[in-house]
Structures are given as structure tokens and as C-alpha cells.
Write a protein that holds these residues in place. Structure first.
Motif, PDB file in Angstrom:
ATOM      1  N   THR B  34       0.838  -1.266   0.087  1.00 55.97           N
ATOM      2  CA  THR B  34       0.008   0.012   0.120  1.00 55.97           C
ATOM      3  C   THR B  34       0.890   1.258  -0.043  1.00 55.97           C
ATOM      4  O   THR B  34       2.178   1.135   0.364  1.00 55.97           O
ATOM      5  CB  THR B  34      -0.846   0.265   1.438  1.00 55.97           C
ATOM      6  OG1 THR B  34       0.010   0.107   2.455  1.00 55.97           O
ATOM      7  CG2 THR B  34      -1.755  -1.078   1.407  1.00 55.97           C
ATOM      8  N   THR B  49      -3.626   0.541  -3.290  1.00 61.81           N
ATOM      9  CA  THR B  49      -3.057  -0.933  -2.851  1.00 61.81           C
ATOM     10  C   THR B  49      -2.675  -1.608  -3.946  1.00 61.81           C
ATOM     11  O   THR B  49      -2.943  -1.231  -4.984  1.00 61.81           O
ATOM     12  CB  THR B  49      -4.104  -1.642  -2.022  1.00 61.81           C
ATOM     13  OG1 THR B  49      -4.836  -2.039  -2.938  1.00 61.81           O
ATOM     14  CG2 THR B  49      -4.806  -0.891  -1.046  1.00 61.81           C
ATOM     15  N   SER B  50      -1.627  -2.616  -3.788  1.00 63.68           N
ATOM     16  CA  SER B  50      -1.190  -3.256  -5.057  1.00 63.68           C
ATOM     17  C   SER B  50      -2.617  -3.946  -5.843  1.00 63.68           C
ATOM     18  O   SER B  50      -2.383  -4.370  -6.923  1.00 63.68           O
ATOM     19  CB  SER B  50      -0.149  -4.375  -4.444  1.00 63.68           C
ATOM     20  OG  SER B  50      -0.668  -5.017  -3.446  1.00 63.68           O
ATOM     21  N   LEU B  51      -3.396  -4.261  -5.110  1.00 63.66           N
ATOM     22  CA  LEU B  51      -4.559  -4.665  -5.683  1.00 63.66           C
ATOM     23  C   LEU B  51      -5.460  -3.885  -6.465  1.00 63.66           C
ATOM     24  O   LEU B  51      -6.058  -4.265  -7.593  1.00 63.66           O
ATOM     25  CB  LEU B  51      -5.696  -5.428  -4.584  1.00 63.66           C
ATOM     26  CG  LEU B  51      -5.104  -6.497  -3.504  1.00 63.66           C
ATOM     27  CD1 LEU B  51      -6.031  -6.994  -2.654  1.00 63.66           C
ATOM     28  CD2 LEU B  51      -5.102  -7.680  -4.620  1.00 63.66           C
TER      29      LEU B  51
END
Lengths: 211, 211
Positions: B34, B49-51
Motif C-alpha cells: 500500500t 494498494t497493490s490490488l
């Protein structure tokens, strides 16, 4: 407490030949930054993080197997190990999640740091009343009122301030273990206070029995 | 303890007009799942975030501003707030990191759950021997050996496993309060064990005096 008591059993997994695109969709929809790579029997064969996925997508890799970490690189735990090993592993390796295995190397859960924080904070946030309740249950033949009276006497002895049993009861109702540690000046002092109360209440019980 | 004492000051940030590709490279190289989105004055204006990044890459979005969460969606903390608020926020919202702000809304650090785990676990690193020493001082007329004997008996009673007084002494010498809590299954149980020991040692003292 064992690892299996704090692990999340609702974990997701991906398989070796899943495309990175499908894995990313699965991880996003379940809001997981990390996930184990599993075979059809749930054996742990690798690990991917959402950072492996961003790199995979950027560099046009196709499958999970092209980006995953091998089992040698993974910190894992056995379900019957003490839960504190999860605490140490998370702090030492700066992990956000740790796979949990059974005797056959199958993944049975994942420990996540925010679950550890929850468990640890529950400990810190525990009501002082609960400790006294446990004490009252353990000290058979001692009533709650006798326990509060003893507590008030010990408080007076140690702080010099007069307090009634009722006031003492009210005080512990509204405070947590964390607050009590700060208030008494440290963990050992908090315990010494509790032990003094336990001793006094037992002494009073013995004295009563002799009458 | 305040939030600023447990936050990581070496955080990274991305800006609104950075490409998602560049943001992903930065997050991967710093191993951050994040990161805050900051303006030139380090004011918090968003969070990714990486998502969000995997979705952005997959769906061909171009800039950080296309995938970021607005400040309304972000849980943040002020640097002078009590550290326990970070603990509660992480546990309640299942966060892996929380941005920390100063009076001007500028980001001055990030609290990460594994740092919280580290801090909380340190709090409980006090040696169990110290608690027993306090107990022994408090229980006047009870020798250290008598205390260890009573402890061994209570352990046998509660776990079913035979342990000698010497073995018990060795065990508490090598263990911390945190370990003991995890091992016994919680603070209340740990304390119940101590009370049981205290009760037994006093009962034995009384029995001896009667002989």
C-alpha cells in the motif's frame, strides 16, 4: 494457544497453471495481498503476492508458475505450533500473512497480521473485571464482595488513599488491563497488587474457617 | 505511547499523475502493498494498494488518479494520538498499514501491522521469573523452593503432565510473560494459574504451621 486457533480457515488458493490475470481477479475479489499456490490435494507448492502479480502483468508473464516463490522461500507454520511463533515470524520477517500446514504439508489456514493484532489487542483491551472474575472463580469459598473488600484494603495500604469496596468495583469495571498497567506503574506492580489481594482474601478465608 | 513512536518514517508515496506502471515498479522495489498518494507538500490526497494496481494494469488504466481511493475512504491517524488507537484501527478494519498525519494533514509516517505486532510483543517480553520474584517477596514466609514446588503441583493438576520443581524453575527462567500468556491460552488463564499457585502455597504454609 496454538496456531490453528488464530488462523483464518477461509483462505483462497491459486494453482500452478492458472493465468496471472485470473489469479489477480481472484485476489482482488477476496481482497488478499498474498495467496498460497496449491495442488489438487491442497499441498503447498508455492506462494504469490500481489506485488508478484503486478510485475507479472507488467512483464507479460502468463501463468502463476512463472511468478511464484518456491516453498524454500516461504515462511510457514504448523497448525499445532504455539501461536506466539506466528507473532515472532510476522514481526521478524515483516510478513502480512503466513500459511499454516498440517502433518501432510497441506494448507489448512493462513495467519494474517491483523488477526494477530486483534488477538494481542484483545489481551490488552481485556477488562480488569474479567481478571477479578477469574480470580473469584478460582478462589472457591470467597465471595465477590469479599474480594472487593480485600482489594479496597490493599489499595489503601499501597496508595494511602481510602477507597470503598463499591468504589473499587466501579473503578475496575471501567478500566482495561492496558490502562491498569499504566496506572499501577508497570506489569510487575500490577501483579504484585493482584497477588497481595489474593493473599489477603485467602488469609481472611482461613481466619474465618478457624473461628 | 503515541502513534508517532510506532510509525515507520521511511514510507514511500506516489503522486496523482504518476503512471500505474511506474507506481507498480516503485511499490515492488520497496516491497509495499500500500502507499499514500501525496501532493508536492506531502498532503494526503489518496491511497492505493497493490490490488488497485493489478486491476489498473489489467483494465488498462493509465494513471494513479484513475485507481486511487479518495481520502474519505482512508482510515488515518494523527501522530499525537495514543498508539492503542492504531492497534484498534488495524484490528477493526483489517488494515495492513495506516497513514499518519500531522496538524496540517501532511503524511509523516505509516503504521504497519507487523510493526504493531512487534511493539505489542515487546510489551510482553518481561521475564516470568520477575513475576514469581514479586510473588515470592509479597508472600512473606514462603521460600522460593516452596513456591516452585507449589507451581509444579498446580501444573500437574492443570495440564496432567508431571513436572518437577526444578524443571518448573528452569521453564520460567527461559520464558516471558507473552509466551506464558500464549501457552496458557490468555491472560485470565495465566492469572488463574498464579492464583492457584498462591492459594496452594498458602494452604501448605498453614498446614505446616498447624503441625
Amino acid at each position: 494457544m496454538k496456531v490453528k486457533e488464530i488462523m483464518d480457515k477461509n483462505f483462497i488458493g491459486v494453482d500452478l497453471n492458472m493465468t496471472i490475470v485470473d489469479a489477480s481477479i481472484k485476489m482482488e475479489s477476496h481482497k488478499k495481498f498474498t495467496t498460497p499456490v496449491l495442488d489438487s490435494k491442497n499441498t503447498l507448492i508455492g506462494w504469490i503476492t500481489s506485488l508478484d502479480v503486478t510485475r507479472g502483468l507488467r512483464e507479460n508473464h502468463k501463468y502463476v508458475k512463472d511468478i511464484m516463490h518456491s516453498t524454500e522461500e516461504i515462511v510457514d507454520l504448523h497448525q499445532d505450533e504455539p501461536a506466539r511463533l506466528a507473532v515472532l515470524a510476522a514481526a521478524q520477517h515483516k510478513l502480512v500473512s503466513i500459511p499454516v500446514l498440517d502433518d501432510d504439508g497441506k494448507v489448512v489456514g493462513v495467519v494474517r497480521t491483523f488477526d494477530i493484532v486483534k488477538t494481542l489487542s484483545k489481551l490488552y483491551e481485556i477488562k480488569v473485571t474479567n481478571i477479578f472474575k477469574a480470580m473469584s472463580t478460582e478462589l472457591k469459598g470467597v465471595s465477590w464482595d469479599e474480594l472487593m473488600e480485600a482489594s479496597a484494603i490493599v489499595t489503601k495500604r499501597e496508595t494511602g488513599k481510602r477507597v470503598t469496596a463499591k468504589e473499587y468495583e466501579q473503578r475496575i469495571k471501567n478500566s482495561t488491563f492496558g490502562e491498569a498497567i499504566w496506572a499501577t506503574g508497570g506489569l510487575e506492580k500490577f501483579f504484585v497488587g493482584l497477588i497481595a489481594i489474593g493473599e489477603l482474601v485467602i488469609a481472611r478465608k482461613v481466619a474465618k474457617a478457624r473461628k
